[in-house]
Design a protein around this motif. Structure first.
Motif, PDB file in Angstrom:
ATOM      1  N   ASN A 168       0.831  -1.201   0.000  1.00 24.48           N
ATOM      2  CA  ASN A 168       0.000   0.000   0.000  1.00 24.48           C
ATOM      3  C   ASN A 168       0.872   1.260   0.000  1.00 24.48           C
ATOM      4  OD1 ASN A 168      -1.912   1.935   0.377  1.00 24.48           O
ATOM      5  ND2 ASN A 168      -2.941   0.900   2.077  1.00 24.48           N
ATOM      6  N   ALA A 170       0.046   4.119   0.543  1.00 25.43           N
ATOM      7  CA  ALA A 170      -0.334   5.046   1.617  1.00 25.43           C
ATOM      8  C   ALA A 170       0.675   4.975   2.765  1.00 25.43           C
ATOM      9  CB  ALA A 170      -1.733   4.712   2.120  1.00 25.43           C
ATOM     10  N   TYR A 171       1.288   3.788   2.992  1.00 32.01           N
ATOM     11  CA  TYR A 171       2.278   3.673   4.057  1.00 32.01           C
ATOM     12  C   TYR A 171       3.514   4.522   3.748  1.00 32.01           C
ATOM     13  CZ  TYR A 171      -0.444  -0.139   6.041  1.00 32.01           C
ATOM     14  OH  TYR A 171      -1.446  -0.875   6.610  1.00 32.01           O
ATOM     15  N   ASP A 173       3.400   7.358   2.231  1.00 31.77           N
ATOM     16  CA  ASP A 173       2.997   8.722   2.579  1.00 31.77           C
ATOM     17  C   ASP A 173       3.061   8.933   4.083  1.00 31.77           C
ATOM     18  OD1 ASP A 173       2.554   9.229  -0.057  1.00 31.77           O
ATOM     19  OD2 ASP A 173       0.373   9.049   0.027  1.00 31.77           O
ATOM     20  N   VAL A 174       2.550   7.938   4.830  1.00 26.91           N
ATOM     21  CA  VAL A 174       2.579   8.042   6.291  1.00 26.91           C
ATOM     22  C   VAL A 174       4.009   8.231   6.759  1.00 26.91           C
ATOM     23  CG1 VAL A 174       2.137   6.840   8.453  1.00 26.91           C
ATOM     24  CG2 VAL A 174       0.518   6.623   6.562  1.00 26.91           C
ATOM     25  N   ALA A 175       4.907   7.405   6.242  1.00 29.31           N
ATOM     26  CA  ALA A 175       6.308   7.469   6.666  1.00 29.31           C
ATOM     27  C   ALA A 175       6.930   8.811   6.290  1.00 29.31           C
ATOM     28  CB  ALA A 175       7.097   6.321   6.036  1.00 29.31           C
ATOM     29  N   ALA A 176       6.568   9.328   5.113  1.00 23.81           N
ATOM     30  CA  ALA A 176       7.115  10.616   4.681  1.00 23.81           C
ATOM     31  C   ALA A 176       6.658  11.727   5.622  1.00 23.81           C
ATOM     32  CB  ALA A 176       6.678  10.925   3.248  1.00 23.81           C
ATOM     33  N   VAL A 177       5.375  11.716   5.975  1.00 28.17           N
ATOM     34  CA  VAL A 177       4.850  12.740   6.885  1.00 28.17           C
ATOM     35  C   VAL A 177       5.527  12.632   8.251  1.00 28.17           C
ATOM     36  CG1 VAL A 177       2.801  13.448   8.152  1.00 28.17           C
ATOM     37  CG2 VAL A 177       2.637  12.994   5.710  1.00 28.17           C
ATOM     38  N   ILE A 185      12.182   5.280   4.144  1.00 24.01           N
ATOM     39  CA  ILE A 185      10.912   4.652   3.744  1.00 24.01           C
ATOM     40  C   ILE A 185      11.181   3.287   3.132  1.00 24.01           C
ATOM     41  CG2 ILE A 185       8.927   4.847   2.208  1.00 24.01           C
ATOM     42  CD1 ILE A 185       9.212   7.901   2.441  1.00 24.01           C
ATOM     43  N   VAL A 189       9.992   0.646   5.787  1.00 22.93           N
ATOM     44  CA  VAL A 189       8.575   0.425   5.510  1.00 22.93           C
ATOM     45  C   VAL A 189       8.369  -0.474   4.282  1.00 22.93           C
ATOM     46  CG1 VAL A 189       6.381   1.540   4.947  1.00 22.93           C
ATOM     47  CG2 VAL A 189       7.955   2.623   6.544  1.00 22.93           C
TER      48      VAL A 189
END
Lengths: 273, 365
Positions: A168, A170-171, A173-177, A185, A189
């Motif tokens: 996914n 989206a993970y 993106d989560v890690a980047a944020v 990442i 991740v």
């Protein structure tokens, strides 16, 4: 619509139609009959002494060692290459992917000729290597590893790329944020999430490397102890001692099945959960 | 002086454009509401730097994150983000999920875990720190996700429907905790929500998005009492009609008119609560000046009352009646009834967002 509690029988039940069943059975026979015959033809009485044959052990050891080194090389180069294909956008990416898959459909013996053209004594790379560093690759164990890596790498890249794409995004993106840079990442991740798929790709590559024949015999020759891997030993034995060829083949079969079963337990079981 | 957070966000996508300006001060909790496709999530992703702006600027605490030149990547913006699906890393336990942010921002392993543990305690799941996400309930996982977002000590917290995926009772419990955490949080929170209760209980400001633009902005009370979009009207459970007012006569789009007690000249919204609507089978003859003939679309329980949805002329209407009335009127879908509202029950306010609410002339006060 409710699912049955056993989960085995879908809603559209009924007898499987013969026109599907018969070809399916035929396919199974084609796949399994030769393996069964191999087991049936094994000279069980003389098996122990044949297994102790130092030439067999030598070939087996060479095969396992070279295939493992080739798999490690495939991981070191293939994982980043798969990441580039799966996670970056640039012009010509589809062309790059197509190029990566060429060795997949290339006849292995052609791969051997291609490797000779590149790394042979007078090859494009091999010439300068010999002139400047006094290094020759063909007909050495290095050549075996190189040939195996060449044929296994596309399998590894394509299957790892699939595994990376399946995670996914989206993970990421989560890690980047959360502040992770692209390496963070990737390492913390993307790779952990794709680990089962990466392992599967490596097993595939290892099996392909273990069975490599055409490119190896063309590029590395068939020298016992240094380049005679199991498939080459099988081929050699078949010409003088067919029983020995059967024994060697059985070993390869057992090793392949064992590795598959072992990793299936460890990785694929986890992925299925 | 410029605001703590100033965002002027333009993102063009095939078919729709998001064009929104926001400003907020520390401690503000800005609820962003609007129908699906209004651009709420796009706005959050643009603020986070996960989507590039096509035009505009974002500055936070005096630092320009996006504008002229290369935008600041998400990694270097001081943000925390909470998603509808908790999106906890499945391969890490709760503690390491929360420690991920501090670790990525340069803390040592021990320090990151200490911070993570403090945050897990603070959101009430300290005992679950060694659980993997699949071993957590939805509410527990979202608590961990909130801890993870706050553990990097952000200045801007972006929450994308954080309660929407939870069971109603779990969402209710977490809502009050979230309100508390956001009240303690020193920065700006932007909360995308589909829920009127979130808006009313957690936020101190509301931005209503519609088709990529701000349709309304104000305090939760202002927006709830004077909604300017159907979406918000439905969210807060009000009837809202749009028309053109000449003194106290409001002509609606379908040609019918309403009588109000609020003189106003120009385009207006007229709103009234469902409890002010009375239903009769025959045409009403009482004092109610405004009446419609309509067809019952649905009848559903609503608290102690029964909520009736009507297709009536200009717009769908909602009316709350007692169960006894519903039975007596034989209210079933398809039944034709009359709806009536007294003129004194109608709230009238200007339709142009720039116009202040119409002041009541002294003779009406």
């Amino acid at each position: 619509m409710s699912r049955t509690s056993t989960g085995a029988v879908p809603a559209s039940t009924g007898r499987a139609p013969l026109r599907l069943l018969l070809p399916a059975v035929a396919g199974l026979v084609v796949l399994l009959a030769p393996l069964a015959a191999l087991v049936a033809r094994t000279p069980w009485a003389t098996l122990p002494e044949r297994l102790a044959d130092p030439e067999i052990l030598m070939a087996l050891r060479l095969s396992v060692v070279t295939a493992t080194i080739a798999s490690v090389l495939c991981l070191v180069m293939g994982l980043p290459l798969a990441w580039v294909l799966a996670r970056t956008a640039f012009r010509g990416r589809s062309l790059l992917r197509a190029l990566v898959t060429v060795p997949l459909v290339l006849p292995p013996v052609v791969a051997g000729v291609a490797l000779l053209s590149a790394f042979g004594r007078n090859g494009v790379v091999g010439g300068p290597l010999r002139d400047w560093f006094d290094l020759t690759i063909p007909y050495t164990t290095t050549a075996v590893v190189l040939a195996q890596t060449f044929v296994a790498l596309p399998f590894v890249v394509i299957s790892i790329e699939g595994a990376l794409r399946a995670t996914n995004r989206a993970y990421d993106d989560v890690a980047a944020v959360l502040g992770a840079d692209r390496w963070g990442i990737f390492a913390r991740v993307t790779v952990p999430l794709a680990l089962p798929g990466i392992a599967a790709g490596l097993v595939l590559g290892w099996a392909r490397a273990l069975g490599e024949f055409g490119a190896t015999i063309t590029f590395a020759g068939n020298y016992p102890g240094s380049t005679q891997t199991m498939p080459l030993a099988v081929y050699t034995a078949l010409q003088s001692d067919p029983e020995a060829a059967v024994v060697l083949s059985l070993i390869l079969l057992v090793v392949s099945v064992a590795v598959l079963a072992l990793l299936r337990e460890r990785w694929f079981g986890q992925a299925a959960r | 002086m410029s605001a703590f957070l100033e965002a002027d966000v333009v993102v063009r996508r095939a078919g729709h454009t998001l064009d929104v300006s926001l400003a907020a001060e520390p401690g503000d909790v800005v609820a962003v509401i609007g129908p699906n496709g209004a651009g709420k999530t796009t706005l959050l992703r643009a603020l986070a730097g996960l989507l590039p702006l096509d035009a505009g600027t974002v500055t936070c605490e005096g630092v320009t994150w996006a504008g002229a030149g290369t935008p600041t990547p998400p990694q270097q913006r001081d943000i925390g983000m909470v998603f509808q699906q908790h999106l906890l890393f499945p391969h890490l336990d709760a503690l390491d999920n929360v420690a991920f942010g501090p670790r990525s921002r340069g803390s040592g392993r021990r320090e990151a875990r200490r911070v993570a543990h403090t945050w897990l305690e603070r959101v009430g799941v300290g005992a679950l720190s060694d659980r993997r996400p699949h071993q957590l309930s939805g509410g527990q996982a979202q608590r961990v996700a909130i801890a993870r977002a706050l553990a990097t000590d952000p200045t801007l917290l972006l929450l994308d429907e954080p309660l929407a995926a939870l069971d109603v009772s779990v969402a209710m419990a977490l809502r009050f905790e979230l309100a508390r955490h956001l009240a303690d949080f020193g920065g700006v929170s932007i909360l995308v929500t589909h829920d009127a209760i979130d808006t009313m209980t957690i936020a101190n400001r509301v931005v209503v998005l519609d088709e990529g633009r701000i349709a309304q902005a104000g305090t939760p009370d202002e927006v709830a009492q004077r909604p300017r979009t159907d979406h918000v009207a439905r969210l807060v459970g009000l009837n809202v009609l749009r028309g053109h007012s000449t003194v106290t006569d409001v002509r609606l789009a379908d040609g019918t008119s309403l009588v109000t007690t609020t003189p106003f000249d120009g385009d207006v919204f007229v709103s009234f609560g469902p409890e002010t609507v009375s239903l009769t089978v025959g045409e009403p003859t009482g004092s109610a000046r405004n009446r419609w003939s309509g067809v019952v679309r649905s009848v559903v329980p609503h608290g102690a009352a029964v909520r009736v949805h009507l297709d009536a002329g200009a717009a769908p209407l909602i009316a709350d009646v007692t169960p006894a009335s519903a039975a007596r009127l034989e209210l079933v879908p398809g039944r034709r009834v009359w709806a009536a509202v007294k003129a004194t029950e109608l709230a009238v306010y200007g339709a142009s967002a720039a116009e202040p609410p119409a002041p009541l002339p002294s003779r009406y006060v």
